[in-house]
Design a protein around this motif. Structure first.
Motif, PDB file in Angstrom:
ATOM      1  N   GLY A 186      25.802  41.887  29.744  1.00 24.97           N
ATOM      2  CA  GLY A 186      25.468  40.497  29.493  1.00 24.97           C
ATOM      3  C   GLY A 186      26.611  39.591  29.911  1.00 24.97           C
ATOM      4  O   GLY A 186      27.073  39.636  31.056  1.00 24.97           O
ATOM      5  N   ASP A 187      27.107  38.805  28.973  1.00 20.84           N
ATOM      6  CA  ASP A 187      28.205  37.876  29.253  1.00 20.84           C
ATOM      7  C   ASP A 187      29.558  38.431  28.848  1.00 20.84           C
ATOM      8  O   ASP A 187      30.501  37.672  28.591  1.00 20.84           O
ATOM      9  N   LYS A 188      29.692  39.742  28.798  1.00 21.47           N
ATOM     10  CA  LYS A 188      30.962  40.377  28.457  1.00 21.47           C
ATOM     11  C   LYS A 188      31.342  41.363  29.562  1.00 21.47           C
ATOM     12  O   LYS A 188      30.481  41.983  30.177  1.00 21.47           O
ATOM     13  N   SER A 275      34.695  38.123  26.599  1.00 19.15           N
ATOM     14  CA  SER A 275      33.707  37.129  27.012  1.00 19.15           C
ATOM     15  C   SER A 275      34.118  36.500  28.337  1.00 19.15           C
ATOM     16  O   SER A 275      35.273  36.624  28.774  1.00 19.15           O
ATOM     17  N   ARG A 276      33.191  35.780  28.954  1.00 20.53           N
ATOM     18  CA  ARG A 276      33.508  35.097  30.200  1.00 20.53           C
ATOM     19  C   ARG A 276      34.652  34.100  30.002  1.00 20.53           C
ATOM     20  O   ARG A 276      35.545  33.989  30.842  1.00 20.53           O
ATOM     21  N   LEU A 303      37.624  41.392  41.403  1.00 22.34           N
ATOM     22  CA  LEU A 303      36.405  41.873  40.758  1.00 22.34           C
ATOM     23  C   LEU A 303      36.049  41.004  39.553  1.00 22.34           C
ATOM     24  O   LEU A 303      34.894  40.619  39.361  1.00 22.34           O
ATOM     25  N   VAL A 304      37.061  40.681  38.743  1.00 20.48           N
ATOM     26  CA  VAL A 304      36.818  39.824  37.575  1.00 20.48           C
ATOM     27  C   VAL A 304      36.430  38.423  38.030  1.00 20.48           C
ATOM     28  O   VAL A 304      35.481  37.820  37.506  1.00 20.48           O
ATOM     29  N   GLY A 305      37.154  37.884  39.007  1.00 26.37           N
ATOM     30  CA  GLY A 305      36.862  36.538  39.494  1.00 26.37           C
ATOM     31  C   GLY A 305      35.463  36.420  40.074  1.00 26.37           C
ATOM     32  O   GLY A 305      34.766  35.414  39.870  1.00 26.37           O
ATOM     33  N   ARG A 306      35.031  37.450  40.774  1.00 30.99           N
ATOM     34  CA  ARG A 306      33.689  37.446  41.342  1.00 30.99           C
ATOM     35  C   ARG A 306      32.641  37.460  40.232  1.00 30.99           C
ATOM     36  O   ARG A 306      31.616  36.771  40.324  1.00 30.99           O
ATOM     37  N   TRP A 307      32.886  38.256  39.178  1.00 25.25           N
ATOM     38  CA  TRP A 307      31.961  38.281  38.041  1.00 25.25           C
ATOM     39  C   TRP A 307      31.900  36.924  37.352  1.00 25.25           C
ATOM     40  O   TRP A 307      30.827  36.450  36.987  1.00 25.25           O
ATOM     41  N   LEU A 308      33.028  36.274  37.213  1.00 25.64           N
ATOM     42  CA  LEU A 308      33.059  34.957  36.579  1.00 25.64           C
ATOM     43  C   LEU A 308      32.252  33.941  37.382  1.00 25.64           C
ATOM     44  O   LEU A 308      31.651  33.021  36.811  1.00 25.64           O
ATOM     45  N   LYS A 309      32.247  34.103  38.683  1.00 27.62           N
ATOM     46  CA  LYS A 309      31.475  33.183  39.520  1.00 27.62           C
ATOM     47  C   LYS A 309      29.995  33.549  39.583  1.00 27.62           C
ATOM     48  O   LYS A 309      29.190  32.833  40.184  1.00 27.62           O
TER      49      LYS A 309
END
Length: 312
Positions: A186-188, A275-276, A303-309
């Motif tokens: 989800g959002d985690k 969380s995001r 990888l984290v930055g792409r998920w945040l976007k």
């Protein structure tokens, strides 16, 4: 210039490489000797996880002439990396004794590569070639004897092969594949930390691909072994050469099937869901608890930055 400017999203360290490997030249010793003698030829000299750099006033220069490299004590054996900007590029090693003898000199420094790359001392577009030099020098230093019969091997094909004079076995440089994964529920997202990490730093879970294992299976296995989280929908993002000593980081994302974490304490100090908003603050080094994410130097940050976007 900030680390985010040096390594914008999708461009971690070592992925930019303008070198034409010119593999056809590896078989022509006469041409390689002529290239070594050419005034336009340059070399990177590496020692373990460090790079030899020449001081010029307040600036540092990693590209050396062959004569400069030899004058500083580099080993005479060169590894042909390829052609760049109209000239030949070589990798060279230096013995521990020669590197130690340079300590205290004003005109040269043997400096840890990761730190100077993160600080922007070396332009990002040079890092791919430096990774080649570092990986190749390290391979030669660790594989000097035949794994088949134990005889001392010799360098061949401009450094891209070692050959045993006794049993004629050929040995080639190896690259070890490593999966590194952004697992989301989800959002985690799931991040962990090793004891050797800087205080408060968390990163994506990673591990070596085992024999006869697919990338997808490696992601599922590593994530489960380290965190107790089972995952599905493994997708590939990008790779990053990682010359420590010679790995290829295979960046992936995956969807978690459960939330209950069981940390493998032999591998990791902690694993948590973030969380995001927490992940965003960690990447920006603004988390109220002093937690941080991976540096833009590393593929994990991307990888984290792409998920945040929302583009994973």
């Amino acid at each position: 210039m900030s680390p985010f400017d040096l390594f914008p999203l999708g461009q971690p360290a070592f992925v930019q490489n303008a070198v034409d490997r010119a593999a056809h030249l590896r078989f022509h010793d006469d041409q390689l000797i002529a290239l070594e003698r050419n005034p336009s030829t340059r070399a990177y000299v590496v020692h373990r996880d460090s790079l030899l750099m020449k001081r010029e006033g307040d600036a540092m220069r990693a590209l050396l002439t062959i004569d400069e490299a030899l004058g500083f004590g580099a080993n005479p054996g060169t590894i042909f990396l390829g052609l760049r900007d109209g000239g030949a590029l070589f990798g060279m090693g230096i013995s521990p004794a020669a590197a130690e003898a340079l300590a205290g000199r004003d005109d040269v420094a043997v400096t840890e590569l990761r730190g100077i790359a993160m600080q922007g001392t070396i332009p990002p577009d040079e890092l791919g070639a430096i990774a080649m030099a570092k990986s190749m020098v390290s391979w030669h230093q660790r594989h000097g004897f035949c794994a088949n019969c134990g005889t001392r091997t010799g360098m061949r094909e401009a450094g891209w092969k070692r050959e045993c004079p006794n049993c004629k076995t050929e040995h080639f440089p190896r690259t070890d594949p490593v999966v590194i994964s952004l697992v989301a529920h989800g959002d985690k997202c799931l991040l962990g930390r090793q004891q050797r990490f800087p205080p408060g730093m968390y990163s994506c879970l990673a591990g070596f691909v085992e024999a006869a294992e697919t990338i997808e299976d490696a992601v599922r296995r590593e994530v489960f072994e380290e965190s107790g989280i089972r995952c599905a929908d493994v997708t590939y993002y990008m790779t990053q050469p990682w010359p420590y000593p010679s790995s290829l980081m295979i960046g992936c994302s995956a969807r978690a099937l459960n939330e209950d974490i069981v940390v493998d304490r032999t591998e990791l100090e902690d694993v948590r869901w973030f969380s995001r908003e927490e992940a965003r603050l960690m990447l920006a080094r603004q988390h109220p608890d002093g937690l941080s994410g991976p540096h833009p130097f590393a593929i994990a940050h991307h990888l984290v930055g792409r998920w945040l976007k929302g583009t994973e």
